[in-house]
Design a protein around this motif. Structure first.
Motif, PDB file in Angstrom:
ATOM      1  N   ALA A 330       0.843  -1.193   0.000  1.00 53.08           N
ATOM      2  CA  ALA A 330       0.000   0.000   0.000  1.00 53.08           C
ATOM      3  C   ALA A 330       0.877   1.241   0.000  1.00 53.08           C
ATOM      4  CB  ALA A 330      -0.933   0.002   1.211  1.00 53.08           C
ATOM      5  N   LEU A 331       0.262   2.361  -0.324  1.00 48.99           N
ATOM      6  CA  LEU A 331       0.912   3.666  -0.283  1.00 48.99           C
ATOM      7  C   LEU A 331       0.258   4.474   0.818  1.00 48.99           C
ATOM      8  CD1 LEU A 331       2.626   6.042  -1.449  1.00 48.99           C
ATOM      9  CD2 LEU A 331       0.727   6.479  -3.024  1.00 48.99           C
ATOM     10  N   ARG A 332       1.053   4.928   1.772  1.00 46.18           N
ATOM     11  CA  ARG A 332       0.549   5.844   2.806  1.00 46.18           C
ATOM     12  C   ARG A 332       1.009   7.250   2.427  1.00 46.18           C
ATOM     13  NH1 ARG A 332       2.136   4.224   8.630  1.00 46.18           N
ATOM     14  NH2 ARG A 332       4.220   4.586   7.784  1.00 46.18           N
ATOM     15  N   LEU A 333       0.069   8.096   2.110  1.00 42.50           N
ATOM     16  CA  LEU A 333       0.395   9.402   1.544  1.00 42.50           C
ATOM     17  C   LEU A 333      -0.309  10.513   2.313  1.00 42.50           C
ATOM     18  CD1 LEU A 333       1.950  10.653  -0.896  1.00 42.50           C
ATOM     19  CD2 LEU A 333      -0.224  10.639  -2.124  1.00 42.50           C
ATOM     20  N   THR A 334       0.437  11.561   2.629  1.00 40.55           N
ATOM     21  CA  THR A 334      -0.159  12.734   3.262  1.00 40.55           C
ATOM     22  C   THR A 334      -1.024  13.451   2.238  1.00 40.55           C
ATOM     23  OG1 THR A 334       1.721  12.974   4.766  1.00 40.55           O
ATOM     24  CG2 THR A 334       0.331  14.909   4.442  1.00 40.55           C
ATOM     25  N   THR A 335      -2.304  13.533   2.505  1.00 36.99           N
ATOM     26  CA  THR A 335      -3.254  14.060   1.518  1.00 36.99           C
ATOM     27  C   THR A 335      -3.973  15.317   1.974  1.00 36.99           C
ATOM     28  OG1 THR A 335      -4.935  12.551   2.395  1.00 36.99           O
ATOM     29  CG2 THR A 335      -3.684  11.806   0.473  1.00 36.99           C
ATOM     30  N   ALA A 336      -3.850  15.683   3.246  1.00 34.87           N
ATOM     31  CA  ALA A 336      -4.599  16.848   3.723  1.00 34.87           C
ATOM     32  C   ALA A 336      -3.998  17.358   5.027  1.00 34.87           C
ATOM     33  CB  ALA A 336      -6.071  16.491   3.937  1.00 34.87           C
ATOM     34  N   ARG A 337      -4.354  18.576   5.360  1.00 36.77           N
ATOM     35  CA  ARG A 337      -4.117  19.129   6.687  1.00 36.77           C
ATOM     36  C   ARG A 337      -5.458  19.192   7.405  1.00 36.77           C
ATOM     37  NH1 ARG A 337      -0.347  22.035   3.497  1.00 36.77           N
ATOM     38  NH2 ARG A 337       1.707  22.320   4.476  1.00 36.77           N
ATOM     39  N   TYR A 338      -5.435  19.005   8.709  1.00 44.17           N
ATOM     40  CA  TYR A 338      -6.700  19.148   9.422  1.00 44.17           C
ATOM     41  C   TYR A 338      -6.674  20.413  10.275  1.00 44.17           C
ATOM     42  CZ  TYR A 338      -4.707  17.161  13.767  1.00 44.17           C
ATOM     43  OH  TYR A 338      -3.964  16.923  14.889  1.00 44.17           O
ATOM     44  N   PHE A 339      -7.871  20.950  10.509  1.00 45.63           N
ATOM     45  CA  PHE A 339      -8.034  22.195  11.243  1.00 45.63           C
ATOM     46  C   PHE A 339      -9.111  22.022  12.305  1.00 45.63           C
ATOM     47  CE2 PHE A 339      -6.004  23.318   7.358  1.00 45.63           C
ATOM     48  CZ  PHE A 339      -5.257  24.463   7.596  1.00 45.63           C
ATOM     49  N   THR A 340      -8.913  22.658  13.433  1.00 45.17           N
ATOM     50  CA  THR A 340      -9.896  22.602  14.511  1.00 45.17           C
ATOM     51  C   THR A 340     -11.125  23.416  14.115  1.00 45.17           C
ATOM     52  OG1 THR A 340      -9.110  24.563  15.686  1.00 45.17           O
ATOM     53  CG2 THR A 340      -7.976  22.470  16.151  1.00 45.17           C
ATOM     54  N   PRO A 341     -12.230  23.300  14.860  1.00 47.02           N
ATOM     55  CA  PRO A 341     -13.457  24.015  14.472  1.00 47.02           C
ATOM     56  C   PRO A 341     -13.285  25.522  14.303  1.00 47.02           C
ATOM     57  CG  PRO A 341     -13.959  22.367  16.128  1.00 47.02           C
ATOM     58  CD  PRO A 341     -12.470  22.373  15.989  1.00 47.02           C
ATOM     59  N   SER A 342     -12.374  26.142  15.053  1.00 46.78           N
ATOM     60  CA  SER A 342     -12.161  27.587  14.922  1.00 46.78           C
ATOM     61  C   SER A 342     -11.223  27.937  13.783  1.00 46.78           C
ATOM     62  CB  SER A 342     -11.600  28.153  16.234  1.00 46.78           C
ATOM     63  OG  SER A 342     -10.294  27.651  16.480  1.00 46.78           O
ATOM     64  N   GLY A 343     -10.732  26.913  13.055  1.00 48.79           N
ATOM     65  CA  GLY A 343      -9.845  27.161  11.921  1.00 48.79           C
ATOM     66  C   GLY A 343      -8.372  27.136  12.262  1.00 48.79           C
ATOM     67  N   ARG A 344      -8.006  26.642  13.433  1.00 51.40           N
ATOM     68  CA  ARG A 344      -6.592  26.552  13.808  1.00 51.40           C
ATOM     69  C   ARG A 344      -5.941  25.340  13.164  1.00 51.40           C
ATOM     70  NH1 ARG A 344      -5.995  25.841  19.932  1.00 51.40           N
ATOM     71  NH2 ARG A 344      -7.968  24.712  19.700  1.00 51.40           N
ATOM     72  N   SER A 345      -4.749  25.534  12.637  1.00 53.22           N
ATOM     73  CA  SER A 345      -3.946  24.410  12.177  1.00 53.22           C
ATOM     74  C   SER A 345      -3.061  23.956  13.327  1.00 53.22           C
ATOM     75  CB  SER A 345      -3.071  24.810  10.988  1.00 53.22           C
ATOM     76  OG  SER A 345      -2.144  23.781  10.697  1.00 53.22           O
ATOM     77  N   VAL A 346      -3.116  22.656  13.627  1.00 57.17           N
ATOM     78  CA  VAL A 346      -2.317  22.106  14.713  1.00 57.17           C
ATOM     79  C   VAL A 346      -0.879  21.843  14.270  1.00 57.17           C
ATOM     80  CG1 VAL A 346      -2.147  20.150  16.323  1.00 57.17           C
ATOM     81  CG2 VAL A 346      -4.371  21.101  15.765  1.00 57.17           C
ATOM     82  N   GLN A 347      -0.648  21.798  12.956  1.00 57.49           N
ATOM     83  CA  GLN A 347       0.661  21.455  12.423  1.00 57.49           C
ATOM     84  C   GLN A 347       1.756  22.353  12.998  1.00 57.49           C
ATOM     85  OE1 GLN A 347       1.503  18.889  10.735  1.00 57.49           O
ATOM     86  NE2 GLN A 347       3.612  19.414  10.256  1.00 57.49           N
ATOM     87  N   GLU A 348       2.791  21.745  13.546  1.00 58.67           N
ATOM     88  CA  GLU A 348       3.919  22.402  14.214  1.00 58.67           C
ATOM     89  C   GLU A 348       3.539  22.995  15.573  1.00 58.67           C
ATOM     90  OE1 GLU A 348       7.292  24.276  11.834  1.00 58.67           O
ATOM     91  OE2 GLU A 348       5.497  24.981  10.790  1.00 58.67           O
TER      92      GLU A 348
END
Length: 449
Positions: A330-348
């Protein structure tokens, strides 16, 4: 309009763009030349490398090199990797109970799973594994190291680790066991329900719902509130994070998924009905709280449904999709960023707790540099930094209010200060019209860090 809306454009729209055909032709020519170079290198290595190399090995290496150039979480899953992923998702395998990562050729412990051989022996998050059965594993691939740690239940393995703050390596002799990952455990302390979620596998959502129902059955109408312990939870399945959030939310968005195209966004919502009936909730997080666990913490924090307490979380705000390529790969691929309900990106950034509380029960916690997403090579950059947390690489200096408490807590026998703080906080959140809450001291937490 479908997700594949671009192919619905009329052909004339392409023809009328100045220079479009020439640019497309040049791009195709460049890609063809690059592919030709790859084939030429493959053929040259196959024909003249000092040792004979199997073509499958070369092709797999090329695939792995391509994916590792993207981010730390995209990878090619061969038969062994795909089987390991399924085992982890299903919640059962034979081994030590460690989540590990590779860092500059060294195997680093992200977190041990509660009640497994590694956790019970005292291996901690941040430990570097240097030897397995006295064999140096520096430079060994992460897959090979994991294979050596796994094995038949009942067999022994010697694990040597280097730990910050320790003057010499530590040695552990562990007995492998069938690790049945029970994603949720619960107990009652006074009038407070404690729910410990260790991972997000295929059973987590249902197990969380069962935990709340079990607490309510035991305490009846006397439930003062809940503590959700997400510390050292490495994450897992997105769907299960949504189910867990839904248990505590009356309604509203849980998380959004944003892919490459600006308008390619999916929103996920809680179903009507808060199973906990609005009782106070405190969520515990630390630097090992990652991915799906951060989705839950962020959703409850944004909806002001819970107070988040502890240390800033790991900061993995990306979504990986697994695409089966065959029955075994299989291929495991990063396909999206997720954001909290208020629009915050948790990344980093991670999730910043509402109340920062260090783990004073661990005397060496300050000596160990926490591993977070921002420390991983080629991690995705958070393009929208949280203005309140620009220095995401740094942790706050120790709060002097807590430093003086360490000796006092030790004398009182408090073995998990963060949990003790959370339990007492729930008691203070109960409305004044309700009778005073009985809160027992925090129970000793398994050596899972």
């Amino acid at each position: 309009m479908t997700k594949h809306w671009k192919i619905a454009l009329p052909l004339a729209a392409l023809v009328l763009v100045p220079g479009y055909a020439a640019v497309e032709a040049a791009a195709e020519s460049d890609s063809y030349q690059d592919l030709k170079t790859l084939v030429d290198v493959l053929e040259r290595v196959r024909a003249t490398y000092v040792d004979q190399v199997d073509e499958k090995t070369l092709i797999r290496g090329a695939i792995n090199g391509m994916l590792s150039s993207l981010d730390p979480h995209s990878s090619y899953l061969d038969g062994r990797d795909f089987a390991n992923l399924k085992q982890t998702t299903d919640g059962e395998y034979s081994g030590l109970g460690l989540t590990v990562t590779a860092e500059d050729g060294v195997v680093k412990v992200v977190t041990p799973t509660d009640d497994t051989p590694a956790a019970l022996a005292g291996i901690k998050a941040g430990d570097y594994i240097t030897h397995l059965d006295d064999e140096l594993i520096y430079g060994t691939s992460l897959n090979d190291a994991v294979d050596k740690m796994r094995g038949p239940s009942g067999t022994k393995i010697k694990v040597t680790v280097v730990r910050q703050g320790e003057p010499k390596p530590l040695e552990f002799t562990l007995t492998r066991a069938v690790v049945v990952i029970k994603p949720v455990k619960w107990e009652v302390r006074g009038q407070v329900g404690m729910i410990r979620i260790t991972t997000f596998n295929s059973k987590t959502g249902d197990a969380t719902r069962a935990a709340v129902e079990g607490i309510r059955a035991k305490l009846g109408e006397n439930v003062a509130g809940y503590v959700i312990d997400l510390r050292s939870n490495p994450g897992g399945l997105l769907d299960e994070a949504i189910k867990v959030s839904d248990v505590f939310l009356e309604s509203g968005e849980v998380v959004s998924e944003r892919r490459r195209a600006k308008n390619d966004v999916d929103h996920y919502y809680a179903k009507a009905g808060d199973l906990t009936q609005g009782k106070p909730v405190v969520v515990l997080v630390d630097e090992g709280t990652a991915s799906a666990a951060e989705i839950v913490a962020g959703a409850l924090q944004d909806h002001r449904r819970a107070i988040v307490l502890g240390q800033r979380s790991f900061g993995k705000g990306s979504v990986q999709t697994v695409y089966p390529l065959s029955a075994e790969t299989a291929l495991r691929l990063t396909t999206a960023r997720y954001f909290t309900p208020s629009g915050r990106s948790v990344q980093e950034n991670g999730i910043d707790p509402d109340i920062v509380v260090p783990q004073l029960s661990d005397p060496r916690v300050a000596e160990r540099k926490p591993l977070r997403e921002a420390d991983l090579k080629k991690h995705l950059i958070n393009e929208v930094k949280d203005s309140t947390n620009l220095l995401v690489e740094q942790d706050s200096a120790p709060d002097p209010r807590f430093v003086a408490k360490a000796d006092e807590l030790k004398a009182k026998g408090v073995l998990d200060y963060q949990m003790d703080y959370a339990l007492r906080l729930v008691g203070r959140l109960v409305p004044p019209t309700v009778a005073p809450v009985q809160v027992a001291g925090a129970a000793p937490r398994p050596a899972s860090r």
